[in-house]
Scaffold this motif. Structure first.
Motif, PDB file in Angstrom:
ATOM      1  N   GLU A 192      24.933 -15.118  -7.307  1.00 56.24           N
ATOM      2  CA  GLU A 192      23.981 -14.124  -6.791  1.00 56.24           C
ATOM      3  C   GLU A 192      24.677 -12.765  -6.583  1.00 56.24           C
ATOM      4  OE1 GLU A 192      23.603 -14.696  -2.027  1.00 56.24           O
ATOM      5  OE2 GLU A 192      22.773 -16.320  -3.236  1.00 56.24           O
ATOM      6  N   TRP A 193      25.954 -12.767  -6.202  1.00 59.09           N
ATOM      7  CA  TRP A 193      26.709 -11.512  -6.091  1.00 59.09           C
ATOM      8  C   TRP A 193      26.818 -10.864  -7.463  1.00 59.09           C
ATOM      9  CZ3 TRP A 193      31.594 -11.461  -2.551  1.00 59.09           C
ATOM     10  CH2 TRP A 193      31.271 -11.957  -1.282  1.00 59.09           C
ATOM     11  N   VAL A 204      24.502  -3.303  -1.527  1.00 56.38           N
ATOM     12  CA  VAL A 204      24.353  -3.780  -2.905  1.00 56.38           C
ATOM     13  C   VAL A 204      24.427  -5.301  -2.985  1.00 56.38           C
ATOM     14  CG1 VAL A 204      25.340  -3.730  -5.237  1.00 56.38           C
ATOM     15  CG2 VAL A 204      25.236  -1.629  -3.881  1.00 56.38           C
ATOM     16  N   ILE A 205      25.459  -5.883  -2.393  1.00 61.37           N
ATOM     17  CA  ILE A 205      25.652  -7.329  -2.504  1.00 61.37           C
ATOM     18  C   ILE A 205      24.809  -8.082  -1.482  1.00 61.37           C
ATOM     19  CG2 ILE A 205      27.351  -9.201  -2.462  1.00 61.37           C
ATOM     20  CD1 ILE A 205      29.449  -7.162  -3.396  1.00 61.37           C
ATOM     21  N   GLY A 206      24.522  -7.442  -0.342  1.00 63.26           N
ATOM     22  CA  GLY A 206      23.671  -8.067   0.666  1.00 63.26           C
ATOM     23  C   GLY A 206      24.423  -8.919   1.670  1.00 63.26           C
ATOM     24  N   TYR A 254      26.896   3.667  -6.559  1.00 68.08           N
ATOM     25  CA  TYR A 254      26.653   3.678  -5.117  1.00 68.08           C
ATOM     26  C   TYR A 254      27.391   4.862  -4.517  1.00 68.08           C
ATOM     27  CZ  TYR A 254      26.556   2.083  -0.255  1.00 68.08           C
ATOM     28  OH  TYR A 254      26.363   2.005   1.099  1.00 68.08           O
ATOM     29  N   THR A 261      24.903 -11.148 -10.012  1.00 68.14           N
ATOM     30  CA  THR A 261      23.605 -10.617 -10.420  1.00 68.14           C
ATOM     31  C   THR A 261      23.332  -9.280  -9.746  1.00 68.14           C
ATOM     32  OG1 THR A 261      22.754 -12.854 -10.754  1.00 68.14           O
ATOM     33  CG2 THR A 261      21.117 -11.097 -10.430  1.00 68.14           C
ATOM     34  N   ARG A 262      23.599  -9.176  -8.447  1.00 69.50           N
ATOM     35  CA  ARG A 262      23.350  -7.935  -7.713  1.00 69.50           C
ATOM     36  C   ARG A 262      24.290  -6.806  -8.156  1.00 69.50           C
ATOM     37  NH1 ARG A 262      22.586 -10.817  -1.856  1.00 69.50           N
ATOM     38  NH2 ARG A 262      20.497 -11.599  -2.269  1.00 69.50           N
ATOM     39  N   ALA A 276      23.177  -5.677 -11.618  1.00 69.76           N
ATOM     40  CA  ALA A 276      21.925  -4.904 -11.532  1.00 69.76           C
ATOM     41  C   ALA A 276      22.204  -3.496 -11.014  1.00 69.76           C
ATOM     42  CB  ALA A 276      20.920  -5.611 -10.629  1.00 69.76           C
ATOM     43  N   ALA A 277      23.140  -3.350 -10.081  1.00 65.40           N
ATOM     44  CA  ALA A 277      23.469  -2.033  -9.532  1.00 65.40           C
ATOM     45  C   ALA A 277      24.110  -1.137 -10.584  1.00 65.40           C
ATOM     46  CB  ALA A 277      24.403  -2.172  -8.333  1.00 65.40           C
TER      47      ALA A 277
END
Length: 134
Positions: free
Chosen positions: A124-125, A45-47, A8, A127-128, A131-132
């Motif tokens: 979910e964090w 990234v994490i949302g 990032y 996973t994100r 993935a990043a």
């Protein structure tokens, strides 16, 4: 700092008040640059926004490589090298005109705001973040 690429990157605007009497970005401002990059990472990234989640900064280390001149184009690159149970280590490279000016590392700890105790990083964090980094 570990090897590998940064997942990032965000541009940073320096302000007149960030400049010291030598015409460089003041060393204390580097921590603010990291904070801006961290907020961007969490949002993009994490949302989630750092404003909306309970985290505390548990550690901050900065290694200065070279001064940042007042008119430099500043970016901060971010990566997460590994995840703990409740800790989120982050590594940074602060760049001025594309050249490394500093490297840094922080550790954020996720906490429950009511109990002020650490809590596990949500799946979910994970996973994100994973993935990043791929």
């Amino acid at each position: 700092m570990s090897d590998g690429s940064y997942e990032y990157e965000v541009g940073i605007d320096s302000r007149l008040r960030d400049i010291d009497f030598m015409g460089h970005v003041n060393n204390a401002i580097y921590a603010t640059f990291l904070e801006e990059a961290r907020q961007g990472y969490f949002t993009d990234v994490i949302g989630v926004s750092l404003v909306d989640v309970g985290t505390v900064l548990a550690n901050l280390e900065i290694d200065y490589v070279r001064p940042i001149e007042a008119d430099s184009d500043i970016t901060v690159a971010v990566r997460v090298p590994e995840l703990g149970t409740s800790s989120l280590p982050m590594e940074y490279e602060i760049r001025a005109d594309g050249e490394r000016a500093a490297t840094a590392r922080t550790v954020q700890v996720l906490i429950d705001r009511e109990t002020e105790r650490s809590q596990p990083i949500p799946s979910e964090w994970r996973t994100r973040i994973t993935a990043a980094g791929d």
